[in-house]
Scaffold this active site. Structure first.
Site, PDB file in Angstrom:
ATOM      1  N   ASP A  80       0.937  -1.048   0.180  1.00  0.00           N
ATOM      2  CA  ASP A  80       0.146   0.124  -0.291  1.00  0.00           C
ATOM      3  C   ASP A  80       0.813   0.648  -0.277  1.00  0.00           C
ATOM      4  OD1 ASP A  80      -3.153  -0.962   1.821  1.00  0.00           O
ATOM      5  OD2 ASP A  80      -1.694  -2.067   0.035  1.00  0.00           O
TER       6      ASP A  80
ATOM      7  N   GLU B 112       3.784   1.943  -1.500  1.00  0.00           N
ATOM      8  CA  GLU B 112       4.517   2.045  -2.776  1.00  0.00           C
ATOM      9  C   GLU B 112       3.681   2.259  -3.712  1.00  0.00           C
ATOM     10  OE1 GLU B 112       5.781  -2.178  -2.554  1.00  0.00           O
ATOM     11  OE2 GLU B 112       8.010  -1.704  -2.539  1.00  0.00           O
TER      12      GLU B 112
ATOM     13  N   GLU C 243     -41.507  -0.915 -14.377  1.00  0.00           N
ATOM     14  CA  GLU C 243     -40.156  -2.178 -13.922  1.00  0.00           C
ATOM     15  C   GLU C 243     -40.051  -2.025 -12.440  1.00  0.00           C
ATOM     16  OE1 GLU C 243     -37.326  -0.390 -16.782  1.00  0.00           O
ATOM     17  OE2 GLU C 243     -37.162   1.978 -15.539  1.00  0.00           O
TER      18      GLU C 243
ATOM     19  N   ASP D 183     -34.297   0.364  -4.459  1.00  0.00           N
ATOM     20  CA  ASP D 183     -34.654   1.558  -2.880  1.00  0.00           C
ATOM     21  C   ASP D 183     -32.921   1.559  -3.176  1.00  0.00           C
ATOM     22  OD1 ASP D 183     -34.924   2.895  -1.934  1.00  0.00           O
ATOM     23  OD2 ASP D 183     -35.878   0.962  -0.324  1.00  0.00           O
TER      24      ASP D 183
ATOM     25  N   GLU E 174     -29.665   2.500 -10.748  1.00  0.00           N
ATOM     26  CA  GLU E 174     -29.346   2.669  -9.845  1.00  0.00           C
ATOM     27  C   GLU E 174     -28.485   1.535  -9.396  1.00  0.00           C
ATOM     28  OE1 GLU E 174     -32.071   4.357  -8.517  1.00  0.00           O
ATOM     29  OE2 GLU E 174     -32.207   4.506  -6.184  1.00  0.00           O
TER      30      GLU E 174
ATOM     31  N   TYR F 269     -31.923   2.020 -16.047  1.00  0.00           N
ATOM     32  CA  TYR F 269     -33.427   2.022 -15.747  1.00  0.00           C
ATOM     33  C   TYR F 269     -33.591   3.311 -16.986  1.00  0.00           C
ATOM     34  CZ  TYR F 269     -32.511   5.726 -12.143  1.00  0.00           C
ATOM     35  OH  TYR F 269     -32.014   6.724 -11.478  1.00  0.00           O
TER      36      TYR F 269
ATOM     37  N   LYS G  38     -43.779   4.164 -17.437  1.00  0.00           N
ATOM     38  CA  LYS G  38     -43.540   4.592 -18.313  1.00  0.00           C
ATOM     39  C   LYS G  38     -43.761   4.530 -19.110  1.00  0.00           C
ATOM     40  CE  LYS G  38     -38.714   4.454 -16.048  1.00  0.00           C
ATOM     41  NZ  LYS G  38     -37.546   4.058 -16.143  1.00  0.00           N
TER      42      LYS G  38
ATOM     43  N   CYS H 125     -35.113 -15.771  34.364  1.00  0.00           N
ATOM     44  CA  CYS H 125     -35.851 -15.998  33.646  1.00  0.00           C
ATOM     45  C   CYS H 125     -37.382 -15.054  33.790  1.00  0.00           C
ATOM     46  CB  CYS H 125     -36.496 -17.432  33.381  1.00  0.00           C
ATOM     47  SG  CYS H 125     -38.127 -17.582  31.917  1.00  0.00           S
TER      48      CYS H 125
ATOM     49  N   CYS I 159     -40.214 -24.441  33.485  1.00  0.00           N
ATOM     50  CA  CYS I 159     -40.976 -22.768  32.506  1.00  0.00           C
ATOM     51  C   CYS I 159     -42.614 -22.723  32.168  1.00  0.00           C
ATOM     52  CB  CYS I 159     -39.972 -22.580  31.911  1.00  0.00           C
ATOM     53  SG  CYS I 159     -40.185 -20.671  31.508  1.00  0.00           S
TER      54      CYS I 159
HETATM   55  S1  IVH Z   1     -36.703   7.013 -13.775  1.00  0.00           S
HETATM   56  C1  IVH Z   1     -36.831  10.569 -15.029  1.00  0.00           C
HETATM   57  N1  IVH Z   1     -36.806   4.261 -13.019  1.00  0.00           N
HETATM   58  O1  IVH Z   1     -36.543   6.763  -8.320  1.00  0.00           O
HETATM   59  C2  IVH Z   1     -36.991   9.328 -14.976  1.00  0.00           C
HETATM   60  N2  IVH Z   1     -36.175   5.328 -11.113  1.00  0.00           N
HETATM   61  O2  IVH Z   1     -37.942   8.827  -7.004  1.00  0.00           O
HETATM   62  C3  IVH Z   1     -36.149   9.273 -13.757  1.00  0.00           C
HETATM   63  N3  IVH Z   1     -35.433   4.619  -9.801  1.00  0.00           N
HETATM   64  O3  IVH Z   1     -34.082   9.244  -8.803  1.00  0.00           O
HETATM   65  C4  IVH Z   1     -36.403   8.044 -13.015  1.00  0.00           C
HETATM   66  N4  IVH Z   1     -35.569   2.750  -9.992  1.00  0.00           N
HETATM   67  O4  IVH Z   1     -33.308   6.785  -8.550  1.00  0.00           O
HETATM   68  C5  IVH Z   1     -36.712   5.397 -12.536  1.00  0.00           C
HETATM   69  N5  IVH Z   1     -36.552   1.438 -12.408  1.00  0.00           N
HETATM   70  C6  IVH Z   1     -36.418   3.158 -12.329  1.00  0.00           C
HETATM   71  C7  IVH Z   1     -36.073   3.061 -11.056  1.00  0.00           C
HETATM   72  C8  IVH Z   1     -35.523   4.891 -10.353  1.00  0.00           C
HETATM   73  C9  IVH Z   1     -34.753   3.444  -9.031  1.00  0.00           C
HETATM   74  C10 IVH Z   1     -35.222   5.726  -8.883  1.00  0.00           C
HETATM   75  C11 IVH Z   1     -34.299   7.180  -9.355  1.00  0.00           C
HETATM   76  C12 IVH Z   1     -34.948   8.046  -8.999  1.00  0.00           C
HETATM   77  C13 IVH Z   1     -35.885   7.811  -8.245  1.00  0.00           C
HETATM   78  C14 IVH Z   1     -36.512   8.766  -8.556  1.00  0.00           C
END
Ligand code: IVH
Length: 679
Positions: free
Chosen positions: A38, A40, A120, A124, A179, A231, A299, A417, A440
């Protein structure tokens, strides 16, 4: 900073340093066979950084100063997004989802408007933009304020499963958005590892992912199991043949090796009914996925329609997030109580100020065990984060220390207990502590079912249903009660004919003289499984001797260690257990003594000492053999010693035996005598 042209020497040195560092990275991350220490590594890196600072033209986009393997001082410099990274409007009901879909139709009345929708998971984690230029990952940035994010390129380059280069045919500029997250099993493993190293665990996978992405040292990030799911897109120079829709673009990304939502979680729907169905199915199956999702994103698929719909200031009109009910919330601990489960395990539970979470009101959360309580240092009055994941019991994941009232006292773990007051068996460093009491009330059903089990006292018919009846209807409160049951009582139970009651009584009666090993196992002493029970029974022979044995005597039993010995002693010391044992004896339960030793043979009454290495058996096995042959193995040679068995490496004991004139034999001779073969 000078912009002077670098000398040829400087340029050559920079190139050399780059090569060394790239190779060092490759070895460090790829081969687990580091090229440099590390120290070096850091020296070379600093030299290269200095050169690049002096001559910015030497700083290639993929220079190791900008990539994996070191802490770059400018790691979190700002990156401006070519296109703003917008957020999503949220809805929390299907009614709002319908309203969103209808509003779009109204927005673009007139022209032909036939949207398809993609659905989709809303992963999180943390939003990330990846910039590929000429097929190479040049920049990775967080969302930041939507216009400008932080440069986390070096960290993102450590993510396995995310290509650093794309195959031929990739667009010259490709901005992909996705994400970053950590899967649930990976998160659990990571937390366990952190805790084993005495570090604080993380509250949830999202925090863990965010933390990993913001590490100053990419080597730490490299150890975190980050994943990415793409995404969407930012700016892309597709050239001719640009995909007309997200579903088509997604396939192109997949072909380039970029991680996208798996086929099974990506849906294209024609209308609102299908959207509803898919979204609700995702919600129902969220716990089956190996990563956390907090909603579904719907979407409009076609890019031309998206362009016509446009965006509001913070979010596009063409997409919406259907958020699942939250499962994490914040509340106050009103009390901490310790409950006792059917197995006797003491389980601490936080009593909470009621918190609506995921559609129910949470009032209690598990704190798992004593170690977890100590780790969290949770106290009455604390504000805590509570998570409710699917059907799992809610749990406290984090204590918000800053909000702790000044007078909050540390929680004192009970040493008796809380249900019956008996001694608690809590071995040092073990997460679980157990109530030791056979009678018990919290455990009576669990213990009775175990007691009668096939491998224990083997009372056929003493199954879960009968145990329920015995306890709830006939008031049996410990195993001795089983032996006082009458035909009248049993035949009076619901759905039990006299014949079957008779059979059961016969079974119970037959169990009175089960072998000692089974009886010991049936008692459900913590740490005493079948094989340990057998070892103890064989070694000590009678129940009386087992009850009277000290921890030292028990630890002398081959196969029994200190933890087991302590647990056995504590069990038999508990007055409540002694009372049950007395009641069992009174009810005629007399476990058959184990045949422990020979009464006739060359070793009966003989004291034997082993010294040096044994080659054909372990020391424990040899001692056990002597014991079974009626002799005794001791540790030191004295006038009382009858025989010394000496193997290679024998030292002072052998010398002493010779001095005292004690007979000495080798292992082979010992075995011949033990097995009765002639020499
Ligand atoms: S689309 C303009 N698709 O959720 C559209 N976002 O609350 C941009 N996220 O900032 C987002 N899964 O970080 C999209 N399948 C998905 C997602 C996703 C997670 C998050 C993303 C975004 C946040 C919005």
């Amino acid at each position: 900073m000078s912009a002077r042209d670098p000398s040829p020497e400087s340029a050559a040195r920079a190139a050399q340093l780059r090569d060394i560092l790239v190779e060092a990275n490759r070895r460090y991350y790829g081969d687990a066979d580091p090229l440099l220490s590390d120290f070096e590594y850091d020296e070379f890196l600093r030299e290269l950084q200095a050169l690049e600072q002096e001559h910015p033209v030497l700083a290639t986009p993929d220079s190791p100063t900008r990539t994996v393997g070191h802490a770059v001082s400018a790691l979190f410099s700002k990156v401006r997004h070519r296109q703003p990274m917008l957020s999503l409007a949220n809805v929390t009901s299907t009614a709002d989802l319908h309203a969103w879909q209808e509003s779009m139709a109204g927005f673009d009345a007139g022209a032909e408007f036939a949207p398809r929708y993609t659905i989709e998971p809303k992963v999180d984690g943390v939003a990330l933009e990846l910039v590929y230029e000429d097929g190479r990952l040049t920049v990775a940035a967080t969302r930041g304020d939507g216009m400008t994010g932080e440069d986390v390129t070096a960290n993102v380059r450590t993510i396995r499963g995310l290509p650093r280069t794309l195959p031929d045919g990739a667009p010259p500029l490709l901005e992909v958005r996705g994400e970053v997250y950590i899967g649930k099993p990976d998160f659990d493993r990571l937390n366990r590892e952190l805790q084993e190293r005495g570090k604080e665990g993380m509250a949830n996978p999202r925090n863990a992912a965010a933390g990993a992405l913001k590490q100053k040292d990419p080597r730490v990030t490299a150890e975190r199991p980050l994943r990415v799911m793409c995404y969407g897109l930012g700016e892309v120079q597709w050239g001719p043949g640009a995909p007309p829709s997200w579903s088509a673009a997604r396939e192109r990304l997949q072909a380039l090796g970029l991680p996208v939502a798996p086929e099974s979680l990506f849906h294209v729907a024609a209308g609102i009914d299908e959207i509803d169905r898919v979204v609700l199915a995702l919600q129902e199956h969220r716990d089956d996925l190996d990563f956390e999702i907090d909603g579904a994103v719907v979407k409009v698929d076609q890019y031309d329609l998206r362009r016509r719909l446009g965006a509001r200031s913070r979010s596009p009109r063409w997409a919406v997030a259907y958020k699942f009910p939250p499962r994490e919330g914040r509340t106050v601990v009103e009390d901490i109580v310790v409950s006792v489960g059917r197995t006797g395990a003491l389980t601490p539970v936080a009593v909470l100020r009621p918190l609506p979470l995921g559609g129910v009101t949470v009032t209690h959360a598990t704190l798992h065990n004593r170690i977890e309580v100590e780790r969290l240092d949770v106290r009455v009055g604390d504000t805590v984060l509570v998570i409710r994941a699917g059907d799992v019991i809610p749990k406290v994941t984090k204590v918000l220390r800053e909000l702790r009232p000044a007078d909050a006292a540390p929680f004192a773990w009970p040493d008796a207990c809380p249900v019956c007051g008996a001694a608690v068996d809590a071995a040092e460093g073990e997460p679980l502590s157990y109530c030791t009491n056979l009678a018990c009330p919290a455990q009576v059903k669990g213990r009775l079912a175990h007691f009668g089990g096939r491998r224990a006292m083997d009372i056929e018919g003493l199954g879960a249903r009968l145990v329920e009846q015995l306890v709830d209807v006939l008031g049996v409160h410990d195993p001795s009660g089983v032996y006082r049951l009458t035909l009248e009582q049993l035949a009076g139970l619901e759905r039990r004919a006299e014949k079957s009651a008779q059979n059961l009584l016969a079974q119970i009666d037959a169990s009175r003289t089960r072998p000692l090993a089974r009886f010991l196992y049936a008692l459900g002493i913590h740490h005493v499984g079948e094989s340990v029970a057998r070892d103890i029974a064989r070694h000590l022979g009678t129940l009386e001797r087992v009850i009277a044995a000290s921890a030292e005597e028990l630890a002398d039993v081959p196969g029994v260690g200190d933890v087991v010995a302590d647990s056995v002693v504590r069990f038999f010391e508990e007055p409540r257990n002694r009372a049950v044992l007395a009641a069992l004896a009174e009810a005629g339960v007399a476990p058959a003594p184990e045949e422990t030793r020979d009464t006739d043979g060359p070793f009966v009454g003989k004291i034997v000492v082993f010294t040096g290495n044994l080659e054909r058996m372990t020391r424990d096995e040899a001692k056990e053999l002597i014991r079974r042959l009626g002799g005794k193995a001791t540790g030191s040679v004295s006038k009382k010693t009858d025989l010394v068995v000496a193997g290679p490496g024998a030292g002072s004991k052998l010398a002493k035996a010779e001095k005292l004139g004690v007979e000495v034999v080798d292992e082979d001779e010992f075995l011949r005598r033990a097995t009765g073969e002639n020499a």
